[in-house]
Scaffold this motif. Structure first.
Motif, PDB file in Angstrom:
ATOM      1  N   THR A 181      11.044  -7.375  -1.442  1.00  0.00           N
ATOM      2  CA  THR A 181       9.961  -7.593  -2.396  1.00  0.00           C
ATOM      3  C   THR A 181       9.025  -8.708  -1.945  1.00  0.00           C
ATOM      4  O   THR A 181       7.981  -8.926  -2.559  1.00  0.00           O
ATOM      5  N   ALA A 182       9.369  -9.434  -0.893  1.00  0.00           N
ATOM      6  CA  ALA A 182       8.522 -10.533  -0.420  1.00  0.00           C
ATOM      7  C   ALA A 182       7.223  -9.976   0.166  1.00  0.00           C
ATOM      8  O   ALA A 182       7.235  -9.031   0.950  1.00  0.00           O
ATOM      9  N   ILE A 183       6.095 -10.550  -0.213  1.00  0.00           N
ATOM     10  CA  ILE A 183       4.785 -10.129   0.268  1.00  0.00           C
ATOM     11  C   ILE A 183       4.346 -11.093   1.367  1.00  0.00           C
ATOM     12  O   ILE A 183       4.185 -12.292   1.135  1.00  0.00           O
ATOM     13  N   THR A 184       4.171 -10.576   2.561  1.00  0.00           N
ATOM     14  CA  THR A 184       3.774 -11.424   3.692  1.00  0.00           C
ATOM     15  C   THR A 184       2.344 -11.166   4.138  1.00  0.00           C
ATOM     16  O   THR A 184       1.805 -11.905   4.958  1.00  0.00           O
ATOM     17  N   ALA A 185       1.731 -10.118   3.593  1.00  0.00           N
ATOM     18  CA  ALA A 185       0.349  -9.776   3.943  1.00  0.00           C
ATOM     19  C   ALA A 185      -0.269  -9.033   2.762  1.00  0.00           C
ATOM     20  O   ALA A 185       0.457  -8.461   1.933  1.00  0.00           O
ATOM     21  N   PRO A 186      -1.605  -9.059   2.658  1.00  0.00           N
ATOM     22  CA  PRO A 186      -2.236  -8.324   1.556  1.00  0.00           C
ATOM     23  C   PRO A 186      -1.777  -6.865   1.533  1.00  0.00           C
ATOM     24  O   PRO A 186      -1.766  -6.184   2.553  1.00  0.00           O
ATOM     25  N   THR A 187      -1.402  -6.414   0.354  1.00  0.00           N
ATOM     26  CA  THR A 187      -0.859  -5.062   0.195  1.00  0.00           C
ATOM     27  C   THR A 187      -1.481  -4.414  -1.029  1.00  0.00           C
ATOM     28  O   THR A 187      -1.632  -5.054  -2.070  1.00  0.00           O
ATOM     29  N   LEU A 188      -1.823  -3.154  -0.897  1.00  0.00           N
ATOM     30  CA  LEU A 188      -2.347  -2.410  -2.035  1.00  0.00           C
ATOM     31  C   LEU A 188      -1.215  -1.595  -2.649  1.00  0.00           C
ATOM     32  O   LEU A 188      -0.547  -0.825  -1.955  1.00  0.00           O
TER      33      LEU A 188
END
Length: 213
Positions: free
Chosen positions: A125-132
């Motif tokens: 669930t970790a966001i490391t880059a912009p994601t749509l």
């Protein structure tokens, strides 16, 4: 037996004979049973699926009388690449076995239909880059409505609702339309690919419109 009684008996026999002949003629003149013209695979609203998920498909047959029939359990199902998705003990349901693309096939009454399936590796669930991220939706019926949403996820920054900023498209507007606010409307029986484009990011999902029940 009196003459009057004999006449009544003869009349009764004539009526029975007429009914029998009429029924036989109707059965003889009846046309052939409807044949299957087309087969269609439908899915719940979803895009790429994660590994180890189970995914159900439906199959509808269209016959020569113009009627649709649900034939999921009567169809023969297969996957072009079982290492990506394989059949399960539940007819029409596939296990996402590994990342990649495969073609799901259904065959019924000599007619075949196919559907693309994309499987991706389950991620943290970790966001490391912009994601749509797109929330899939489907009107499900002709004339029905639904609303899809799009959210921009960024690391160490609050999420941003970009539903009205993305470019929404439907690959088949004759099945379902979608406006620039993400509002969908069912138009015709079938399945369409909905795509959301935001800057250099994009996501997709499938939406099916089922035949009237």
């Amino acid at each position: 037996m009196s003459r009057h009684s004999r006449i009544n008996c003869l009349r009764g026999a004539a009526v029975v004979a007429t009914v029998f002949v009429t029924a036989c003629n109707a059965a003889y003149q009846a046309g052939p049973s409807p044949t299957t013209l087309a087969l269609q695979i439908q899915v719940p609203p979803r895009g790429a699926v994660a590994t180890n998920s189970t995914n159900a498909f439906l199959a509808y047959a269209l016959d020569s009388d113009g009627a649709y029939k649900l034939v999921t359990t009567a169809a023969q199902w297969s996957s072009s690449d079982p290492s990506v998705a394989r059949t399960t003990t539940t007819v029409g349901t596939f296990l996402a076995a590994g990342p990649g693309s495969t073609t799901i096939s259904a065959r019924y009454d000599g007619v075949e239909a196919t559907f693309p399936m994309v499987v991706v590796a389950a991620t943290s669930t970790a966001i490391t880059a912009p994601t749509l991220r797109v929330t899939a939706a489907s009107p499900r019926t002709i004339g029905g409505t639904a609303a899809a949403t799009a959210t921009l996820l960024r690391p160490q920054t609050a999420n941003q609702n970009v539903t009205t900023e993305v470019g929404w498209t439907s690959s088949d507007p004759a099945v379902a339309t979608i406006d620039q606010d993400g509002r969908m409307r069912g138009v015709g029986i079938g399945t369409t690919l909905i795509t959301a484009q935001y800057q250099n990011l994009s996501q997709f999902f499938w939406a099916s419109i089922a035949p009237p029940q």
